[in-house]
Design a protein around this motif. Structure first.
Motif, PDB file in Angstrom:
ATOM      1  N   ALA A 239       0.830  -1.209   0.000  1.00  0.00           N
ATOM      2  CA  ALA A 239       0.000   0.000   0.000  1.00  0.00           C
ATOM      3  C   ALA A 239       0.868   1.263   0.000  1.00  0.00           C
ATOM      4  CB  ALA A 239      -0.947  -0.003   1.195  1.00  0.00           C
ATOM      5  N   ARG A 240       1.891   1.288   0.832  1.00  0.00           N
ATOM      6  CA  ARG A 240       2.770   2.461   0.906  1.00  0.00           C
ATOM      7  C   ARG A 240       3.561   2.624  -0.389  1.00  0.00           C
ATOM      8  NH1 ARG A 240       3.818   7.264   1.401  1.00  0.00           N
ATOM      9  NH2 ARG A 240       5.464   7.992   2.783  1.00  0.00           N
ATOM     10  N   LEU A 241       4.007   1.523  -0.982  1.00  0.00           N
ATOM     11  CA  LEU A 241       4.731   1.596  -2.255  1.00  0.00           C
ATOM     12  C   LEU A 241       3.846   2.179  -3.348  1.00  0.00           C
ATOM     13  CD1 LEU A 241       6.821  -1.685  -2.483  1.00  0.00           C
ATOM     14  CD2 LEU A 241       7.681   0.657  -2.510  1.00  0.00           C
ATOM     15  N   ARG A 242       2.563   1.783  -3.363  1.00  0.00           N
ATOM     16  CA  ARG A 242       1.640   2.336  -4.359  1.00  0.00           C
ATOM     17  C   ARG A 242       1.545   3.854  -4.216  1.00  0.00           C
ATOM     18  NH1 ARG A 242      -1.784  -1.725  -2.626  1.00  0.00           N
ATOM     19  NH2 ARG A 242      -1.436  -3.594  -3.807  1.00  0.00           N
ATOM     20  N   GLU A 243       1.444   4.329  -2.968  1.00  0.00           N
ATOM     21  CA  GLU A 243       1.386   5.777  -2.721  1.00  0.00           C
ATOM     22  C   GLU A 243       2.646   6.468  -3.247  1.00  0.00           C
ATOM     23  OE1 GLU A 243       0.951   6.441   1.461  1.00  0.00           O
ATOM     24  OE2 GLU A 243      -0.904   5.291   1.580  1.00  0.00           O
ATOM     25  N   LEU A 244       3.801   5.897  -2.929  1.00  0.00           N
ATOM     26  CA  LEU A 244       5.071   6.494  -3.357  1.00  0.00           C
ATOM     27  C   LEU A 244       5.210   6.504  -4.873  1.00  0.00           C
ATOM     28  CD1 LEU A 244       7.367   4.869  -0.664  1.00  0.00           C
ATOM     29  CD2 LEU A 244       6.715   7.287  -0.796  1.00  0.00           C
ATOM     30  N   LEU A 245       4.766   5.430  -5.521  1.00  0.00           N
ATOM     31  CA  LEU A 245       4.838   5.360  -6.982  1.00  0.00           C
ATOM     32  C   LEU A 245       3.904   6.389  -7.624  1.00  0.00           C
ATOM     33  CD1 LEU A 245       5.069   1.507  -7.441  1.00  0.00           C
ATOM     34  CD2 LEU A 245       6.809   3.185  -8.109  1.00  0.00           C
TER      35      LEU A 245
ATOM     36  N   ARG B  35       4.962  13.610 -10.331  1.00  0.00           N
ATOM     37  CA  ARG B  35       6.109  14.489 -10.551  1.00  0.00           C
ATOM     38  C   ARG B  35       6.862  14.133 -11.831  1.00  0.00           C
ATOM     39  NH1 ARG B  35       6.989  12.941  -5.149  1.00  0.00           N
ATOM     40  NH2 ARG B  35       8.784  11.764  -5.852  1.00  0.00           N
ATOM     41  N   ASP B  36       6.370  13.104 -12.523  1.00  0.00           N
ATOM     42  CA  ASP B  36       7.005  12.609 -13.747  1.00  0.00           C
ATOM     43  C   ASP B  36       8.447  12.196 -13.478  1.00  0.00           C
ATOM     44  OD1 ASP B  36       6.852  11.855 -16.426  1.00  0.00           O
ATOM     45  OD2 ASP B  36       7.711  13.750 -17.118  1.00  0.00           O
ATOM     46  N   GLU B  37       8.641  11.473 -12.376  1.00  0.00           N
ATOM     47  CA  GLU B  37       9.958  10.982 -11.970  1.00  0.00           C
ATOM     48  C   GLU B  37       9.900   9.480 -11.728  1.00  0.00           C
ATOM     49  OE1 GLU B  37      10.894  13.046  -8.380  1.00  0.00           O
ATOM     50  OE2 GLU B  37      11.151  14.983  -9.368  1.00  0.00           O
ATOM     51  N   GLY B  38      11.051   8.893 -11.679  1.00  0.00           N
ATOM     52  CA  GLY B  38      11.169   7.501 -11.267  1.00  0.00           C
ATOM     53  C   GLY B  38      11.295   7.443  -9.757  1.00  0.00           C
ATOM     54  N   MET B  39      11.421   6.250  -9.228  1.00  0.00           N
ATOM     55  CA  MET B  39      11.589   6.094  -7.786  1.00  0.00           C
ATOM     56  C   MET B  39      12.864   5.295  -7.533  1.00  0.00           C
ATOM     57  SD  MET B  39       8.902   4.744  -4.916  1.00  0.00           S
ATOM     58  CE  MET B  39       9.013   3.003  -5.294  1.00  0.00           C
ATOM     59  N   ASP B  40      13.765   5.856  -6.746  1.00  0.00           N
ATOM     60  CA  ASP B  40      15.043   5.223  -6.448  1.00  0.00           C
ATOM     61  C   ASP B  40      15.184   5.132  -4.931  1.00  0.00           C
ATOM     62  OD1 ASP B  40      17.692   4.479  -6.075  1.00  0.00           O
ATOM     63  OD2 ASP B  40      18.478   5.866  -7.576  1.00  0.00           O
TER      64      ASP B  40
END
Length: 92
Positions: free
Chosen positions: A28-34, A40-45
């Motif tokens: 659930a938290r990962l979905r929010e972060l993604l 923001r049109d960014e990737g997640m690192d």
């Protein structure tokens, strides 16, 4: 025989690899972060996460595993229920 659980085995032949593993409790938290990253049109690192976010995710079960040359890692692609999981995650 259960068929709702699959797995992957990865053997590292050269160098080292750092795995960041997220069990279902992080979903659930990962979905929010993604979604935030997507807005923001960014990737997640995960390497750029703040210490606070890293701690939050670790409390949810996130783990980092360093796989060295010649080591194999066994991981579930679809996690079994927690009582069925083995504590053994790496075979060297």
């Amino acid at each position: 025989m259960r068929v709702d659980c699959s797995y992957s085995i990865s053997t590292n032949l050269v160098g080292a690899k750092l795995w960041t593993l997220f069990p279902p409790g992080c979903a659930a938290r990962l979905r929010e972060l993604l979604k935030e990253a997507e807005r923001r049109d960014e990737g997640m690192d995960v390497r750029t996460w703040s210490e606070g976010l890293r701690s939050e995710m670790e409390e949810l079960g996130m783990e980092e595993v360093r796989q060295e040359e010649g080591e194999s890692i066994f991981m579930y692609v679809s996690f079994p229920r927690s009582e069925e999981r083995s504590e053994e995650r790496r075979v060297g």
